[in-house]
Design a protein around this motif. Sequence first.
Motif, mmCIF file in Angstrom:
data_model
loop_
_atom_site.group_PDB
_atom_site.id
_atom_site.type_symbol
_atom_site.label_atom_id
_atom_site.label_comp_id
_atom_site.label_asym_id
_atom_site.label_seq_id
_atom_site.Cartn_x
_atom_site.Cartn_y
_atom_site.Cartn_z
ATOM 1 N N ILE A 14 21.628 -9.111 23.625
ATOM 2 C CA ILE A 14 21.364 -7.681 23.766
ATOM 3 C C ILE A 14 21.605 -7.330 25.233
ATOM 4 O O ILE A 14 21.017 -7.944 26.124
ATOM 5 N N PRO A 15 22.477 -6.368 25.502
ATOM 6 C CA PRO A 15 22.792 -6.020 26.890
ATOM 7 C C PRO A 15 21.540 -5.662 27.697
ATOM 8 O O PRO A 15 20.573 -5.097 27.176
ATOM 9 N N LYS A 16 21.575 -6.002 28.985
ATOM 10 C CA LYS A 16 20.433 -5.808 29.875
ATOM 11 C C LYS A 16 19.945 -4.367 29.876
ATOM 12 O O LYS A 16 18.743 -4.103 29.832
ATOM 13 N N ALA A 25 11.141 -8.223 25.409
ATOM 14 C CA ALA A 25 10.742 -9.427 26.135
ATOM 15 C C ALA A 25 11.172 -10.651 25.337
ATOM 16 O O ALA A 25 11.319 -10.588 24.106
ATOM 17 N N PRO A 26 11.368 -11.789 26.012
ATOM 18 C CA PRO A 26 11.717 -13.012 25.288
ATOM 19 C C PRO A 26 10.667 -13.332 24.233
ATOM 20 O O PRO A 26 9.461 -13.189 24.463
ATOM 21 N N VAL A 42 15.459 -3.228 15.106
ATOM 22 C CA VAL A 42 14.325 -2.368 15.421
ATOM 23 C C VAL A 42 13.207 -3.239 15.985
ATOM 24 O O VAL A 42 12.759 -4.180 15.316
ATOM 25 N N PRO A 43 12.740 -2.961 17.211
ATOM 26 C CA PRO A 43 11.644 -3.752 17.763
ATOM 27 C C PRO A 43 10.416 -3.673 16.863
ATOM 28 O O PRO A 43 9.996 -2.599 16.444
ATOM 29 N N SER A 44 9.871 -4.829 16.546
ATOM 30 C CA SER A 44 8.682 -4.908 15.716
ATOM 31 C C SER A 44 7.456 -4.812 16.613
ATOM 32 O O SER A 44 7.409 -5.428 17.671
#
Length: 67
Positions: A14-16, A25-26, A42-44
């Motif tokens: 995913i591009p910076k 975040a990792p 989609v961020p969970s």
Amino acid sequence: MDLTTVSPKYQVVIPKRVREQFGLAPGQQLQVLALPGRIELVPSQPPAALRGFLQGDNTFQREPDRL
């Protein structure tokens, strides 16, 4: 528009700029949605992160027999 490449192991980076925009975040989990003609990530969010997202007074009225 940012581009990324699928690796031989089917991984993508995913591009910076996008990571920073969404605060990724990792180790964070993403939902993968397969839609006609596209894939969406989609961020969970854990349920605790959603606490308080509705503003205002609680106007919900419970029925007396359901207390």
